[in-house]
Design a protein around this motif. Structure first.
Motif, short mmCIF file in Angstrom:
data_model
loop_
_atom_site.label_atom_id
_atom_site.label_comp_id
_atom_site.label_asym_id
_atom_site.label_seq_id
_atom_site.Cartn_x
_atom_site.Cartn_y
_atom_site.Cartn_z
N PHE A 34 0.88 -1.64 -0.04
CA PHE A 34 -0.25 -0.18 0.08
C PHE A 34 1.05 1.44 0.01
N GLY A 35 2.39 0.90 0.19
CA GLY A 35 2.44 2.15 0.39
C GLY A 35 3.14 3.50 1.48
N SER A 36 2.80 2.44 2.63
CA SER A 36 2.41 3.28 3.90
C SER A 36 3.25 2.35 4.78
N ALA A 37 3.01 4.27 5.58
CA ALA A 37 4.88 3.57 6.74
C ALA A 37 4.67 2.17 7.93
N LYS A 38 4.68 1.52 8.94
CA LYS A 38 4.32 0.69 9.07
C LYS A 38 3.43 1.16 10.54
N SER A 39 3.14 2.35 10.82
CA SER A 39 2.66 3.12 12.07
C SER A 39 1.43 3.37 11.17
N THR A 40 1.47 3.26 9.85
CA THR A 40 -0.74 3.54 9.55
C THR A 40 -1.45 2.47 9.87
N ILE A 41 -0.54 1.73 9.16
CA ILE A 41 -0.69 0.32 9.30
C ILE A 41 -0.78 -0.41 10.48
N SER A 42 -0.17 -0.26 11.34
CA SER A 42 -1.20 -0.73 12.03
C SER A 42 -1.69 -0.37 13.16
N GLU A 43 -2.47 0.94 12.80
CA GLU A 43 -3.27 1.56 12.69
C GLU A 43 -4.40 0.42 12.21
N ASP A 44 -4.63 0.52 11.35
CA ASP A 44 -5.52 0.11 9.82
C ASP A 44 -5.46 -1.91 11.04
N ILE A 45 -4.66 -1.98 11.53
CA ILE A 45 -4.71 -3.36 11.73
C ILE A 45 -5.73 -3.51 12.83
N ASN A 46 -5.08 -2.26 14.25
CA ASN A 46 -6.07 -2.66 15.12
C ASN A 46 -8.11 -2.16 14.84
N LEU A 47 -7.87 -1.11 13.93
CA LEU A 47 -9.37 -1.59 13.76
C LEU A 47 -10.06 -2.78 13.04
N ILE A 48 -9.48 -2.98 12.16
CA ILE A 48 -9.72 -4.29 11.05
C ILE A 48 -10.24 -5.60 13.11
N ALA A 49 -8.57 -5.38 13.44
CA ALA A 49 -9.22 -6.09 14.51
C ALA A 49 -10.15 -6.35 15.05
N ASP A 50 -10.48 -4.51 15.87
CA ASP A 50 -11.68 -4.35 16.75
C ASP A 50 -12.95 -4.53 15.89
N SER A 51 -13.00 -4.28 14.76
CA SER A 51 -14.08 -4.70 13.85
C SER A 51 -14.41 -6.06 13.51
#
Length: 91
Positions: A34-51
């Motif tokens: 996705f051409g994104s930073a690890k911090s961005t991906i980490s935030e996204d993973i947290n949202l996915i995990a919560d959902s």
């Protein structure tokens, strides 16, 4: 490559995790995809995990360390996950 919107990343990552249960995906893999930073991906993973947890679809575990990543463990069969996601998207 055009900038990928957050909702597009979330959808693609969720799809990838659900299609490959119990497989480790590294943060670097998602960063390159996705051409994104690890911090961005980490935030996204947290949202996915919560959902996924909220809807009882499974658990996303993070693995720390240099070769860390994420792994999705379904709590339902793959067919049940697809049915649930389809019914959620219709509402």
């Amino acid at each position: 490559m055009d900038r990928i919107k957050r909702n597009e990343r979330l959808g693609a990552m969720t799809h990838l995790l659900i299609q490959t249960p119990n497989k480790i995906h590294t943060f670097s893999e998602f960063c390159e995809m996705f051409g994104s930073a690890k911090s961005t991906i980490s935030e996204d993973i947290n949202l996915i995990a919560d959902s996924l947890s909220r809807f009882g679809l499974g658990t996303v575990y993070t693995i720390s360390g240099a070769s860390g990543g994420v792994i999705y463990q379904p709590s339902l069969s793959l067919d049940k996950v697809k049915d649930t996601l389809t019914s959620i998207s219709k509402t």
